[in-house]
Design a protein around this motif. Structure first.
Motif, short mmCIF file in Angstrom:
data_model
loop_
_atom_site.label_atom_id
_atom_site.label_comp_id
_atom_site.label_asym_id
_atom_site.label_seq_id
_atom_site.Cartn_x
_atom_site.Cartn_y
_atom_site.Cartn_z
N HIS A 113 -4.15 -2.61 -9.53
CA HIS A 113 -3.03 -1.98 -10.29
C HIS A 113 -1.66 -2.62 -9.98
N PRO A 114 -1.39 -3.80 -10.58
CA PRO A 114 -0.22 -4.61 -10.23
C PRO A 114 1.14 -3.98 -10.51
N PRO A 119 -2.31 -1.37 -3.38
CA PRO A 119 -3.56 -0.67 -3.08
C PRO A 119 -3.51 -0.03 -1.69
N SER A 120 -4.17 1.11 -1.56
CA SER A 120 -4.31 1.71 -0.24
C SER A 120 -5.24 0.83 0.60
N LYS A 121 -5.35 1.14 1.87
CA LYS A 121 -6.23 0.37 2.75
C LYS A 121 -7.67 0.41 2.22
N HIS A 163 2.39 -7.99 -0.17
CA HIS A 163 1.91 -7.59 -1.50
C HIS A 163 2.61 -8.39 -2.60
N PRO A 164 3.96 -8.51 -2.59
CA PRO A 164 4.60 -9.32 -3.64
C PRO A 164 4.11 -10.76 -3.67
N GLY A 197 3.82 -8.17 -13.11
CA GLY A 197 3.60 -7.70 -11.75
C GLY A 197 4.28 -8.56 -10.70
N ALA A 198 4.47 -9.84 -11.02
CA ALA A 198 5.07 -10.78 -10.05
C ALA A 198 6.56 -10.97 -10.27
#
Length: 580
Positions: A113-114, A119-121, A163-164, A197-198
């Motif tokens: 889900h970008p 995301p969770s662990k 994450h990014p 997303g990016a």
């Protein structure tokens, strides 16, 4: 004879390679490996038309024909961000055909889900396992291998990359995929999503978002019935200066995917941007009903988190139409909610923002000062510093306007503590959001202390900081825009001309906001610009064209217009912006 045996063995191996796979190739993953992913399972739950209308999707895979329908359903769900149901649908494909590599790709995508929170662990581990299985399966086409390699770029090296950075890696991989398969509509759509997303939040040229929009336009744009194309256009243009370009898509997406609760809500992002309150209200009423239906059908104990998100947009829209009756009805309903699944930051945000909006929009300073976090099962507010800060910011504004300075100082201290917590967590974005509140708070405190010059400087800094920071995706808008607060401060300083300028700048990014329209009219009136005052007051009445509208400001606007019947009332009905 020996030569014949060798030839015979060679032909046998060739036969196995072609028809069965040689040396165990294309062997199904072991059940224990699949089980270790802990996939969501069960019947796909949708609230909408019985035939599951989710748009037009057709994706070629090397998987057998028996899973084609299920795969396309899963992909359509993925394109509409119905991530839980998409994972269940991909799991159904895996159950039928464990060698379908692209089904594991779908699981990895469903946990990515970008455009939402990282995301969770557990989600990251599930996605990583799915990628590993997909990579291990042989017999994939070159195109399928490219899809799997692209999502693998997001899941690799979690300890060494942020994450990014992983989102950027995914974008680069999707660019190569898009280049290699220019006729693949889904590759193009997912590349556009990867660009969104990016995108750098600080880039006010919106270069990647514009590029994404251009790609989606080439795929048919708002004339498409592909859920990814129509959906991602809305996300690509979900910014004040771009929102008008997404309006046709926003007005179509709900009809393209009526079985998706997210498709009912997402158009309201654009409606809010353009001040189209009636359309936003309709969108979120339908989406909230769909969310309640989903919770009941899925056996969720309590309320689904998507419902809370819709309620925030709904209350915000009601308030801009001066419909306090319906806004308060939703606020009262919120107070009855005790359990939510899943507990996500956007849920906590809604619990903080909805009551804060109601009291601040209506200038209910006593109620603002008394605001407290709602008690909800399983939620510890201390874990959510930014969301908790909204409540303390509201309390501070109430205290300042009531001249209860001891309370204001105490709330300011709490805001600083919450800001420090976010800095320690290295959550720069949310720390920045609280920093805006701190500057605005310091400005109003300075004003009450008689330090007008310092107050003005601090409030301008808050407004500039907010305007160079993108709106968080969890909210329809700030509880009070900083530029609007600057206008209020200037009015309190008896500088209506400067206040009018602040309100007009605010209305460019927040068209048709009730308080901005009224105060712009009031500032123009006090500046003796009666024609402009008349236009703003008339626009205010037109925006609040509902029998439920009940605010004293409407009475004042009507009285002014009655006294000045000949004033021109020109404005643009789509965005609510004044004509030049």
């Amino acid at each position: 004879m020996k030569t014949l045996c060798i030839l015979f063995r060679g032909w046998c191996c060739l036969f196995l390679l072609v028809f069965m796979g040689c040396a165990g190739s294309n062997k199904a993953p072991e059940e224990a490996v699949i089980s270790a992913m802990n996939l969501k399972q069960g019947k796909t739950i949708l609230c909408g038309p019985a035939d599951k209308e989710l748009g037009a999707v057709s994706f070629e895979t090397s998987c057998s024909e028996k899973v084609r329908k299920e795969f396309d359903l899963a992909l359509a769900l993925l394109h509409s961000f119905e991530y839980d149901e998409a994972e269940k649908a991909f799991a159904a494909v895996i159950n039928k055909e464990p060698t379908c590599a692209m089904a594991y790709w779908g699981v990895a995508m469903s946990n990515f889900h970008p455009l939402w929170s990282p995301p969770s662990k557990e989600e990251f581990e599930k996605g990583s396992k799915a990628v590993a299985i997909a990579q291990s399966i042989t017999g994939k086409t070159k195109r399928e291998a490219a899809y799997i390699a692209a999502i693998a770029e997001f899941y690799k090296d979690p300890q060494q990359t942020s994450h990014p950075a992983r989102c950027v890696n995914f974008e680069k991989a999707m660019a190569q995929l898009y280049k290699a398969y220019p006729d693949d509509k889904d590759a193009a759509a997912f590349y556009a999503l990867a660009l969104d997303g990016a995108a750098d939040p600080a880039d006010k040229t919106y270069a990647k978002q514009r590029k994404a929009g251009q790609i989606l336009t080439l795929l048919g744009g708002d004339q498409s019935f592909h859920p990814g194309v129509i959906h991602y256009i809305i996300h690509s243009y979900d910014y004040p200066s771009l929102a008008a370009m997404a309006l046709p898509a926003a007005r179509k997406y709900a009809a393209v995917a009526p079985s998706s609760a997210h498709a009912q809500h997402m158009p309201s992002h654009i409606f809010i941007r353009l001040g189209l309150w009636d359309e936003s209200i309709h969108s979120n009423m339908v989406a909230a009903d769909a969310a309640r239906c989903y919770a009941a059908s899925a056996g969720i104990k309590g309320h689904w988190d998507e419902e809370l998100h819709c309620l925030d947009y709904l209350v915000y829209s009601y308030l801009q139409k001066a419909d306090n009756k319906d806004a308060k009805e939703q606020c009262d309903y919120l107070k009855t909610i005790r359990e939510i699944y899943p507990v996500t930051p956007k849920v906590i945000y809604s619990f903080a923002a909805i009551p804060a909006r109601y009291v601040l929009e209506n200038r209910l300073w006593m109620e603002a000062m008394a605001l407290q976090p709602q008690v909800i099962s399983g939620i510890v507010w201390e874990k959510y510093p930014w969301e908790k800060a909204i409540i303390h910011f509201t309390k501070l504004l109430g205290a300042v306007h009531l001249n209860q300075m001891d309370t204001a100082y105490a709330e300011f201290k709490t805001l600083n503590q919450l800001h420090d917590m976010l800095v320690q967590k290295q959550d720069a974005y949310k720390a920045n959001q609280v920093q805006i509140q701190l500057k605005a708070s310091a400005a109003w405190i300075a004003f009450r202390e008689g330090k007008s010059s310092a107050a003005l400087q601090l409030m301008k800094e808050a407004a500039t900081l907010e305007e160079t920071t993108p709106k968080p995706p969890v909210t329809p808008g700030e509880v009070v825009p900083a530029r609007e607060l600057l206008g209020d401060l200037l009015m309190a300083m008896n500088a209506p001309g400067d206040a009018l300028e602040a309100y007009e700048i605010n209305l460019q990014d927040h068209p048709n906001r009730f308080n901005a329209l009224y105060n712009a009219g009031l500032a123009a009136e006090k500046s003796n610009n009666l024609a402009k005052a008349g236009r703003y007051y008339q626009q205010l009445l037109d925006v609040s064209d509902t029998p439920e509208a009940d605010r004293p400001e409407l009475t004042a606007a009507k009285a002014f217009l009655k006294r000045n019947k000949t004033l021109a009332m020109e404005y643009q009905p789509v965005t609510g912006l004044l004509s030049p």
